[in-house]
Design an enzyme around this catalytic site. Structure first.
Site, PDB file in Angstrom:
ATOM      1  CB  CYS A   2      53.493  13.213 -27.242  1.00 60.06           C
ATOM      2  SG  CYS A   2      54.600  13.881 -25.212  1.00 60.06           S
ATOM      3  NE  ARG A  27      50.623  14.584 -31.929  1.00 62.67           N
ATOM      4  CZ  ARG A  27      50.334  15.922 -31.651  1.00 62.67           C
ATOM      5  NH1 ARG A  27      50.346  15.422 -32.765  1.00 62.67           N
ATOM      6  NH2 ARG A  27      49.953  16.583 -30.794  1.00 62.67           N
ATOM      7  CD1 TRP A  71      60.565  14.799 -29.167  1.00 59.62           C
ATOM      8  CD2 TRP A  71      59.221  16.835 -28.621  1.00 59.62           C
ATOM      9  NE1 TRP A  71      61.339  16.119 -29.515  1.00 59.62           N
ATOM     10  CE2 TRP A  71      60.990  17.107 -29.012  1.00 59.62           C
ATOM     11  CE3 TRP A  71      59.041  17.893 -27.375  1.00 59.62           C
ATOM     12  CZ2 TRP A  71      61.427  18.277 -28.806  1.00 59.62           C
ATOM     13  CZ3 TRP A  71      59.817  18.769 -26.994  1.00 59.62           C
ATOM     14  CH2 TRP A  71      60.992  19.537 -28.201  1.00 59.62           C
ATOM     15  CG  ASN A  95      51.071  16.218 -26.845  1.00 56.43           C
ATOM     16  OD1 ASN A  95      51.859  16.719 -26.426  1.00 56.43           O
ATOM     17  ND2 ASN A  95      50.376  16.083 -27.300  1.00 56.43           N
ATOM     18  N   GLY A  96      51.367  17.422 -23.365  1.00 56.58           N
ATOM     19  CA  GLY A  96      51.789  18.683 -22.795  1.00 56.58           C
ATOM     20  C   GLY A  96      52.246  18.670 -22.103  1.00 56.58           C
ATOM     21  CD  GLU A 462      62.825  25.216 -45.437  1.00 54.80           C
ATOM     22  OE1 GLU A 462      62.792  26.075 -44.007  1.00 54.80           O
ATOM     23  OE2 GLU A 462      62.028  23.904 -45.330  1.00 54.80           O
ATOM     24  CE  LYS A 466      63.374  21.518 -44.444  1.00 56.06           C
ATOM     25  NZ  LYS A 466      61.907  21.306 -43.368  1.00 56.06           N
ATOM     26  CD  GLU A 469      63.896  20.495 -40.697  1.00 54.95           C
ATOM     27  OE1 GLU A 469      63.419  20.535 -39.556  1.00 54.95           O
ATOM     28  OE2 GLU A 469      63.642  20.971 -41.284  1.00 54.95           O
ATOM     29  CG  HIS A 485      79.271  42.528 -44.158  1.00 60.94           C
ATOM     30  ND1 HIS A 485      79.979  43.801 -44.615  1.00 60.94           N
ATOM     31  CD2 HIS A 485      78.477  42.937 -45.180  1.00 60.94           C
ATOM     32  CE1 HIS A 485      79.993  43.931 -45.606  1.00 60.94           C
ATOM     33  NE2 HIS A 485      78.567  43.323 -46.020  1.00 60.94           N
ATOM     34  CE  LYS A 585      55.121  17.366 -40.167  1.00 62.62           C
ATOM     35  NZ  LYS A 585      55.805  17.776 -40.711  1.00 62.62           N
TER      36      LYS A 585
HETATM   37  C1  G6P Z   1      58.871  21.876 -35.624  1.00 61.54           C
HETATM   38  C2  G6P Z   1      59.248  20.949 -36.455  1.00 61.54           C
HETATM   39  C3  G6P Z   1      59.235  21.757 -38.368  1.00 61.54           C
HETATM   40  C4  G6P Z   1      58.819  22.884 -38.386  1.00 61.54           C
HETATM   41  C5  G6P Z   1      57.544  23.297 -37.004  1.00 61.54           C
HETATM   42  C6  G6P Z   1      56.816  24.390 -37.444  1.00 61.54           C
HETATM   43  O1  G6P Z   1      59.746  22.002 -35.166  1.00 61.54           O
HETATM   44  O2  G6P Z   1      60.306  19.884 -37.369  1.00 61.54           O
HETATM   45  O3  G6P Z   1      59.575  21.252 -39.341  1.00 61.54           O
HETATM   46  O4  G6P Z   1      58.595  23.537 -39.034  1.00 61.54           O
HETATM   47  O5  G6P Z   1      58.173  22.834 -35.694  1.00 61.54           O
HETATM   48  O6  G6P Z   1      55.838  24.044 -37.425  1.00 61.54           O
HETATM   49  P1  G6P Z   1      54.119  23.777 -37.568  1.00 61.54           P
HETATM   50  O7  G6P Z   1      53.379  22.685 -37.546  1.00 61.54           O
HETATM   51  O8  G6P Z   1      53.808  24.980 -36.717  1.00 61.54           O
HETATM   52  O9  G6P Z   1      54.377  24.641 -38.818  1.00 61.54           O
END
Ligand code: G6P
Length: 590
Positions: A2, A27, A71, A95-96, A462, A466, A469, A485, A585
């Site tokens: 949040c 956030r 969130w 937030n938390g 990755e 991506k 996501e 496999h 994020k």
């Molecule tokens: C969340 C985000 C990802 C990110 C991950 C780690 O899941 O959606 O995009 O890679 O957190 O975040 P950080 O801030 O620790 O790199």
């Protein structure tokens, strides 16, 4: 997670809060709300949905207020579960996670309190009301001492002209400008505050007519030093791009160059030369999501370079693993935000077991930096798109410099030169990359698989993350050799397989995996570095994306086409690449 924001001593608090929430929206975007204090009392507007759902709140006015973008963790994203939560003259944003909320709720309900939401946060407003006897400070202190978990709070009370802000394991930054401000991060304060101070765990800020006062959870006064808001943490908006994601992909070359410059300027090479003399017997590189993939990419080259075992771990697994003593271990925690709960706790656990902790992060004031023995800066600048792009390349750069500086000798100089080249290669790849056709193929595929061998395996992971996501297309990242496999059972004409090939020594092997896919009627695309094209590969793959070859930093250059494919696929499918569904994020809960 949040985002929270507060202001006091301002005119039209609601306008400030609304704009701040737009900056904090990455956030979390399940619901939003604003409370302002006016002459007629506290007025609150909150709704499920994005911040734009409370656009009408801009006109509330007020001289102080608090805001929240959510969130969801406890309770669905509904109007009732949206913050602020009001009770007994208090209005609260959080937030938390309040871990003991069920017990507190039962206690408060037993004395007749009624709750309007399913959130853990609502108990805070009730506790404040319970402990309020005309002294806000006393009520806040008695309340926070009852809470377990992680909490950043902003609090408004109808008899107090300002706000209170509390920090415990979730971030709070205080700022002075044309009033007093507090927020979850610095970019949200840019344009509002010119001087900022980062609260530490267990500190409370009171913003009133005469500015800020601070105390700890025992009520003792503490003083905080305010310093200018760092320029790299100002969010520059979309700068003419349609989305933050594509703007931030375009900023990859700058992120690499600035990270290399900061590594030098902040004396990291000297710090690692000292560390080298202390000797270490193993290196663990740890992170979540994209940061874990950067860790894995670094681990591939690291072992040969350092001559000791190097392994990558996901932080959420590592933190709960039983472990031996870690003296002689270097623990490298990688996190864009520096506030991902699993990564911060994994670093704390490693440190408690005797490891030396290195933090590789884009946010210099984050929780992770306070755990670390050495901080390695990533200088990607504020990253607003939820999906990490430029910060991934910045992390790969910072990790490469770290390992080369640890290895000593000519390695560090070589890494600096290779990074300068990689930055230029990324710029070329951004302007010349033929991602569009492959993106169209992704958009119509039933599933997309990414494969790679050796150092290209982290790139495959990755690339797959991506695409998932931002486009929601199912798929997997797989080691190219493992395809046969199991996953090959999934290949049919509706699937697309993207192979990443950047190592000439392994090119034939991955090319044969492409053959296996095509032989089963699957479609294939290849991201291929210069000098890695094998005979017939261009004819077998439907889409061939040529990229320059960086020997030391293949993951950085391969990231560009993979990110562009993900971005364009999202746009073709009409998804919002900046705010993918269900994601946030930074994830400050377990
Ligand atoms: C969340 C985000 C990802 C990110 C991950 C780690 O899941 O959606 O995009 O890679 O957190 O975040 P950080 O801030 O620790 O790199």
């Amino acid at each position: 997670m949040c985002g929270i924001i507060a202001c006091a001593g301002v005119r039209r608090a609601s306008e400030i809060l609304y704009k701040g929430l737009c900056d904090l929206e990455y956030r979390g975007y399940d619901s939003a709300g604003i409370s302002v204090r006016r002459e007629d009392g506290i007025v609150t507007v909150k709704r499920a949905g994005r911040v734009s759902a409370i656009e009408c709140a801009r006109r509330l006015g007020g001289d102080a207020g608090i805001g929240h973008t959510r969130w969801a963790t406890h309770g669905a994203p509904t109007d009732a579960n949206a913050h602020p939560h009001n009770f007994g003259g208090f209005s609260v944003v959080h937030n938390g996670i309040i871990e003991n909320y069920a017990q507190l709720k039962a206690e408060l309900a037993a004395r007749g309190d009624e709750f309007l939401s399913q959130t853990d946060s609502e108990v805070v407003a009730h506790l404040l009301a319970k402990y309020y006897r005309g002294d806000l400070k006393e009520a806040v202190i008695r309340t926070v001492r009852r809470l377990k978990g992680a909490f950043a709070l902003c609090i408004l009370h109808e008899e107090f002209g300002g706000f209170a802000a509390v920090k415990y394991r979730s971030p709070v930054i205080a700022g002075y400008g044309s009033g007093c401000f507090a927020a979850s991060d610095m970019p949200a304060l840019s344009g509002l505050a010119d001087r900022v101070a980062v609260l530490k765990d267990g500190q409370i800020a009171f913003a009133g007519e005469n500015g800020f006062t601070f105390c700890d959870f025992d009520g003792n006064a503490v003083s905080l030093t305010f310093s200018p808001l760092p320029p790299q943490l100002r969010s520059g908006g979309k700068a003419g791009f349609p989305h933050y994601m594509i703007k931030e992909i375009n900023e990859i070359p700058a992120a690499i160059r600035q990270t290399a410059a900061a590594f030098e300027a902040e004396g990291c090479a000297r710090a690692f030369a000292k560390l080298r003399r202390k000797k270490f017997s193993q290196v663990i590189v740890c992170g979540c999501g994209t940061a874990y993939h950067a860790a894995l990419a670094a681990a591939y080259g690291g072992e040969e370079l350092l001559g000791v075992p190097v392994r990558a771990e996901t932080a959420g697994e590592y933190r709960y693993r039983r472990r031996r003593k870690l003296s002689g271990t270097l623990f490298v925690a990688v996190s864009q935000s520096g506030e991902t709960a699993d990564t911060v706790e994994a670093a704390r656990a490693a440190k408690a077991a005797g490891a030396r902790v290195i933090a590789v992060t884009n946010v210099p004031y984050s929780a992770l930096t306070s755990v670390a023995d050495v901080v390695v800066p990533v200088r990607a600048g504020a990253e607003i798109c939820v999906a990490a792009t430029k910060s991934y390349c910045g992390q790969c750069a910072a990790l490469g410099l770290t390992f080369c500086a640890l290895a000593g000798g000519r390695h560090y100089g070589r890494a600096k030169r290779a990074l300068a080249e990689a930055a230029a290669m990324c710029a070329d790849a951004i302007s010349g990359c033929a991602a569009e056709d492959a993106a169209r193929a992704c958009a119509s595929a039933s599933a997309v698989y990414f494969i790679g061998r050796g150092a290209d395996y982290p790139s495959a992971l990755e690339g797959s993350l991506k695409l998932k996501e931002v486009s929601y297309i199912p798929g997997e990242g797989y080691p190219a050799g493992e395809l046969k496999h199991g996953p090959i059972a999934l290949i049919d004409g509706g699937t697309l397989t993207v192979a990443v090939i950047t190592d000439p020594a392994l090119a034939e092997k991955t090319a044969s995996a492409v053959e296996q896919v095509c032989a089963r009627g699957g479609r294939a695309a290849v991201v291929c570095a210069e000098g890695c094209e094998t005979a017939g590969l261009r004819g077998r793959a439907e889409y061939f994306i040529a990229i320059p070859r960086s020997e030391l930093f293949p993951a950085i250059v391969a990231a560009v086409p993979l990110q562009l494919i993900a971005y364009r696929t999202a746009v073709i499918l009409g998804r919002d690449p900046d705010k993918p569904r269900n994601l946030a994020k930074s994830v400050t809960v377990e």
